[in-house]
Design an enzyme around this catalytic site. Sequence first.
Site, PDB file in Angstrom:
ATOM      1  N   ASP A  93       0.863  -1.174   0.000  1.00 31.50           N
ATOM      2  CA  ASP A  93       0.000   0.000   0.000  1.00 31.50           C
ATOM      3  C   ASP A  93       0.905   1.232   0.000  1.00 31.50           C
ATOM      4  O   ASP A  93       2.092   1.148   0.274  1.00 31.50           O
ATOM      5  CB  ASP A  93      -1.011  -0.026   1.143  1.00 31.50           C
ATOM      6  CG  ASP A  93      -0.383   0.078   2.512  1.00 31.50           C
ATOM      7  OD1 ASP A  93       0.817   0.349   2.584  1.00 31.50           O
ATOM      8  OD2 ASP A  93      -1.100  -0.103   3.505  1.00 31.50           O
ATOM      9  N   SER A  94       0.344   2.368  -0.346  1.00 29.23           N
ATOM     10  CA  SER A  94       1.164   3.542  -0.661  1.00 29.23           C
ATOM     11  C   SER A  94       1.601   4.340   0.554  1.00 29.23           C
ATOM     12  O   SER A  94       2.422   5.234   0.449  1.00 29.23           O
ATOM     13  CB  SER A  94       0.363   4.478  -1.556  1.00 29.23           C
ATOM     14  OG  SER A  94      -0.720   5.016  -0.810  1.00 29.23           O
ATOM     15  N   GLY A  95       1.017   4.037   1.714  1.00 29.31           N
ATOM     16  CA  GLY A  95       1.319   4.833   2.904  1.00 29.31           C
ATOM     17  C   GLY A  95       0.298   5.931   3.133  1.00 29.31           C
ATOM     18  O   GLY A  95       0.294   6.574   4.176  1.00 29.31           O
ATOM     19  N   GLY A  96      -0.587   6.144   2.160  1.00 24.71           N
ATOM     20  CA  GLY A  96      -1.595   7.197   2.281  1.00 24.71           C
ATOM     21  C   GLY A  96      -2.443   7.049   3.531  1.00 24.71           C
ATOM     22  O   GLY A  96      -2.600   7.987   4.306  1.00 24.71           O
ATOM     23  N   ASP A 147      -2.962   7.987  -2.332  1.00 24.46           N
ATOM     24  CA  ASP A 147      -4.281   8.635  -2.372  1.00 24.46           C
ATOM     25  C   ASP A 147      -4.544   9.381  -1.074  1.00 24.46           C
ATOM     26  O   ASP A 147      -3.837   9.197  -0.086  1.00 24.46           O
ATOM     27  CB  ASP A 147      -5.384   7.588  -2.586  1.00 24.46           C
ATOM     28  CG  ASP A 147      -5.475   6.614  -1.417  1.00 24.46           C
ATOM     29  OD1 ASP A 147      -4.425   6.309  -0.818  1.00 24.46           O
ATOM     30  OD2 ASP A 147      -6.579   6.148  -1.096  1.00 24.46           O
ATOM     31  N   ASP A 267      -7.769  -7.274   2.231  1.00 17.37           N
ATOM     32  CA  ASP A 267      -6.687  -7.364   3.215  1.00 17.37           C
ATOM     33  C   ASP A 267      -7.189  -6.781   4.521  1.00 17.37           C
ATOM     34  O   ASP A 267      -8.066  -5.926   4.522  1.00 17.37           O
ATOM     35  CB  ASP A 267      -5.457  -6.567   2.766  1.00 17.37           C
ATOM     36  CG  ASP A 267      -5.608  -5.095   3.120  1.00 17.37           C
ATOM     37  OD1 ASP A 267      -5.050  -4.677   4.151  1.00 17.37           O
ATOM     38  OD2 ASP A 267      -6.324  -4.368   2.414  1.00 17.37           O
TER      39      ASP A 267
END
Length: 372
Positions: A93-96, A147, A267
């Site tokens: 995941d992007s860390g957003g 995002d 998830d």
Amino acid sequence: MAVRIEVLKEDNRTRARLGKLHTPHGVIETPVFMPVGTQATVKTMTPEELKDLGAGIILSNTYHLFLRPGHELIREAGGLHAFMHWDGAILTDSGGFQVFSLGDLRKITEEGVEFRSHLDGSKKFLSPEIATQVQMALGSDIVMAFDECTPYPATRDYAKASLERTTRWLKRCQETLTTTDRQALFGIVQGSMYEDLRKQSAAEITELDLPGYAVGGLSVGEPKELMYEVLDYTVPLLPKDKPRYLMGVGSPDALIEGVMRGIDMFDCVLPTRIARNGTALTRYGKLVVRNAESAHDFSPIDPTCDCYTCKNYSRAYLRHLIKADEILGLRLMTIHNLRFLTNLMSEIRAAIKENRLPEYREKFFYEYGYLK
């Protein structure tokens, strides 16, 4: 294309799909639940144990690995797969979500997000470009776009501005990712609980023709009925020939309901987190093993379960380990909970294949206690 879904069957009474997710690190049967390995480890589990439990893809976290040990070190190790000795697929995941959960410790601008590290309070910055570059260094199979995860509740104006920024940021992620031969970028639909905003978000991001799409901004505190309603009108807006991922969902009821609405991937930290609190998932609902009633109970957590824990250990022994703060207790509980969910997904896939998903749902919900 690095990642693609092969849809084998569409259910004729629900929107459920049976498929195969093709990745550079193997083919995964869908619908699938992905265990979460936040810091390059699914807590207490070895990669071999994860394989034995039936996991073919796991999730890891950009925010945490960016802060420690750092993506350059992981690149030096040969990427995340080599670093953690996992040869299955990895979604990062992007860390957003983590950055937006920091509340007052972060500042959002068009450029990105400035925040203070939860480790040492130092100032850090994540942008669509940096989040994507970090994921390129990690070498994950699926890269999530950076995002703005809209909180719940959110005003309409905030949700609209937020989803539009998410679209602009997605384009920047797409421009940054140069490893599309081996990494697939998934876009994320936002829009909070507003149907027209979800439609706007889905239209904007599907226009970019990405390898896959996620529904974000759910499982953030809203009632489950509302989440299902949002899925009812959002999932049909996503292309049928691309994988669909519902982020942060892992309770048995929501997995079944999500599948019935056309979701392929899920998830959640739920199974591993509650395991460490001494709670087990069973066919007949949650069992709090640390409670006194387990003290003299020499039966397994779930007699129908085929996991290592249920085949070898009693509730009484597990309660003793948990009360004594023994690490083995956390491991054995985690093994069981993850196996329970991989087994649940396997049963769901069989039910789709045999055209009996609604009946399966009803029986499962009744036994689990959702209908009482």
